[in-house]
Design a protein around this motif. Sequence first.
Motif, PDB file in Angstrom:
ATOM      1  N   UNK A   1       0.837  -1.204  -0.242  1.00  0.00           N
ATOM      2  CA  UNK A   1      -0.014   0.050  -0.041  1.00  0.00           C
ATOM      3  C   UNK A   1       0.822   1.267  -0.055  1.00  0.00           C
ATOM      4  N   UNK A   2       0.568   2.030  -0.828  1.00  0.00           N
ATOM      5  CA  UNK A   2       1.423   3.301  -0.820  1.00  0.00           C
ATOM      6  C   UNK A   2       1.014   4.272   0.129  1.00  0.00           C
ATOM      7  N   UNK A   3       1.823   5.229   0.448  1.00  0.00           N
ATOM      8  CA  UNK A   3       1.769   6.390   1.404  1.00  0.00           C
ATOM      9  C   UNK A   3       0.432   7.183   1.053  1.00  0.00           C
ATOM     10  N   UNK A   4       0.152   7.518   0.129  1.00  0.00           N
ATOM     11  CA  UNK A   4      -0.891   8.224  -0.182  1.00  0.00           C
ATOM     12  C   UNK A   4      -2.345   7.744   0.107  1.00  0.00           C
ATOM     13  N   UNK A   5      -2.400   6.414  -0.279  1.00  0.00           N
ATOM     14  CA  UNK A   5      -3.578   5.827  -0.133  1.00  0.00           C
ATOM     15  C   UNK A   5      -3.853   5.648   1.443  1.00  0.00           C
ATOM     16  N   UNK A   6      -2.747   5.329   2.139  1.00  0.00           N
ATOM     17  CA  UNK A   6      -2.952   5.257   3.584  1.00  0.00           C
ATOM     18  C   UNK A   6      -3.423   6.465   4.322  1.00  0.00           C
ATOM     19  N   UNK A   7      -2.701   7.839   3.845  1.00  0.00           N
ATOM     20  CA  UNK A   7      -3.022   8.998   4.394  1.00  0.00           C
ATOM     21  C   UNK A   7      -4.639   9.460   3.979  1.00  0.00           C
ATOM     22  N   UNK A   8      -5.205   8.785   2.646  1.00  0.00           N
ATOM     23  CA  UNK A   8      -6.487   8.965   2.517  1.00  0.00           C
ATOM     24  C   UNK A   8      -7.519   8.197   3.382  1.00  0.00           C
ATOM     25  N   UNK A   9      -7.092   7.379   3.953  1.00  0.00           N
ATOM     26  CA  UNK A   9      -7.984   6.363   4.726  1.00  0.00           C
ATOM     27  C   UNK A   9      -8.255   7.205   6.014  1.00  0.00           C
ATOM     28  N   UNK A  10      -9.302   6.894   6.732  1.00  0.00           N
ATOM     29  CA  UNK A  10      -9.738   7.569   7.977  1.00  0.00           C
ATOM     30  C   UNK A  10      -9.416   6.512   9.128  1.00  0.00           C
ATOM     31  N   UNK A  11      -8.989   7.002  10.032  1.00  0.00           N
ATOM     32  CA  UNK A  11      -8.548   5.900  11.200  1.00  0.00           C
ATOM     33  C   UNK A  11      -9.385   6.431  12.549  1.00  0.00           C
ATOM     34  N   UNK A  12      -9.727   5.285  13.399  1.00  0.00           N
ATOM     35  CA  UNK A  12     -10.304   5.662  14.838  1.00  0.00           C
ATOM     36  C   UNK A  12      -9.452   6.296  15.701  1.00  0.00           C
ATOM     37  N   UNK A  13     -10.002   7.313  16.217  1.00  0.00           N
ATOM     38  CA  UNK A  13      -9.281   8.122  17.176  1.00  0.00           C
ATOM     39  C   UNK A  13      -8.906   7.337  18.743  1.00  0.00           C
ATOM     40  N   UNK A  14      -9.847   6.485  18.764  1.00  0.00           N
ATOM     41  CA  UNK A  14      -9.712   5.467  20.080  1.00  0.00           C
ATOM     42  C   UNK A  14      -8.394   4.552  19.882  1.00  0.00           C
ATOM     43  N   UNK A  15      -8.705   3.883  18.636  1.00  0.00           N
ATOM     44  CA  UNK A  15      -7.650   2.496  18.416  1.00  0.00           C
ATOM     45  C   UNK A  15      -6.943   2.499  17.292  1.00  0.00           C
ATOM     46  N   UNK A  16      -6.879   3.662  16.809  1.00  0.00           N
ATOM     47  CA  UNK A  16      -6.033   4.226  15.654  1.00  0.00           C
ATOM     48  C   UNK A  16      -5.995   3.060  14.524  1.00  0.00           C
ATOM     49  N   UNK A  17      -7.256   2.389  14.417  1.00  0.00           N
ATOM     50  CA  UNK A  17      -7.341   1.385  13.331  1.00  0.00           C
ATOM     51  C   UNK A  17      -8.250   2.322  12.129  1.00  0.00           C
ATOM     52  N   UNK A  18      -8.087   1.448  10.927  1.00  0.00           N
ATOM     53  CA  UNK A  18      -8.799   1.938   9.732  1.00  0.00           C
ATOM     54  C   UNK A  18     -10.462   1.786  10.127  1.00  0.00           C
ATOM     55  N   UNK A  19     -10.910   3.011   9.855  1.00  0.00           N
ATOM     56  CA  UNK A  19     -12.444   2.920   9.984  1.00  0.00           C
ATOM     57  C   UNK A  19     -13.113   1.912   8.673  1.00  0.00           C
ATOM     58  N   UNK A  20     -13.766   0.952   9.056  1.00  0.00           N
ATOM     59  CA  UNK A  20     -14.184   0.024   7.993  1.00  0.00           C
ATOM     60  C   UNK A  20     -15.679  -0.009   8.039  1.00  0.00           C
ATOM     61  N   UNK A  21     -16.448   0.141   9.170  1.00  0.00           N
ATOM     62  CA  UNK A  21     -17.461  -0.147   9.509  1.00  0.00           C
ATOM     63  C   UNK A  21     -18.580   1.176   9.694  1.00  0.00           C
ATOM     64  N   UNK A  22     -19.795   1.199   9.582  1.00  0.00           N
ATOM     65  CA  UNK A  22     -20.681   2.396   9.440  1.00  0.00           C
ATOM     66  C   UNK A  22     -21.681   1.845  10.656  1.00  0.00           C
ATOM     67  N   UNK A  23     -21.841   2.530  12.015  1.00  0.00           N
ATOM     68  CA  UNK A  23     -22.740   2.097  12.828  1.00  0.00           C
ATOM     69  C   UNK A  23     -24.172   2.723  12.511  1.00  0.00           C
ATOM     70  N   UNK A  24     -25.105   2.044  12.026  1.00  0.00           N
ATOM     71  CA  UNK A  24     -26.436   2.919  11.672  1.00  0.00           C
ATOM     72  C   UNK A  24     -27.387   3.556  12.677  1.00  0.00           C
TER      73      UNK A  24
END
Length: 169
Positions: A1-24
């Motif tokens: 994965x390149x650096x730009x793609x990683x920066x454009x992804x959003x991360x969880x403020x609490x766990x620093x994980x990539x945000x992949x789900x949406x809580x309806x």
Amino acid sequence: MNLKAKKSKLHCEKHQEELKLFCKTDKKLICLICATGQQHRSHSLMLIEEAIEFYKEQVKSSFESLTEKESEIQKIEQEQKESISGVQEESHNLQSQITSQFAELHQILTDKEQRLLGDVREEEEKIIKSMEKNLQGIQENLKSIQEELSKLQDQTDHKNGLIFLKTYS
């Protein structure tokens, strides 16, 4: 994965994980760790891509519905404007008709006024002519009486009683 793609992804403020789900339920983006946690365990969750499609469809549906409503309201607006124009036109026509009818009535009344004034003047002339003729007769009668009085006065003014008796008889 390149650096730009990683920066454009959003991360969880609490766990620093990539945000992949949406809580309806909470209407927010979450990571996989948040999804397994107590806070979101019983909530309705979906993948971000699915959520994007789902909400895009909702927005599209709302947009189409609002576009339809906008079209209906514009039609109603146009009808209302036409109604307003119709009422204004009718009002102007009625005002013109009223003005015209009153102008006719004024002319009729003016003509009637002039005829009546003419009749009164004519009657006045007839009456005054008759009264002036009577006045002339009265004045002639008065003049005759005054002449007679003057003669009688002259007779009574004579010092000589014989002359008085002679003119009196």
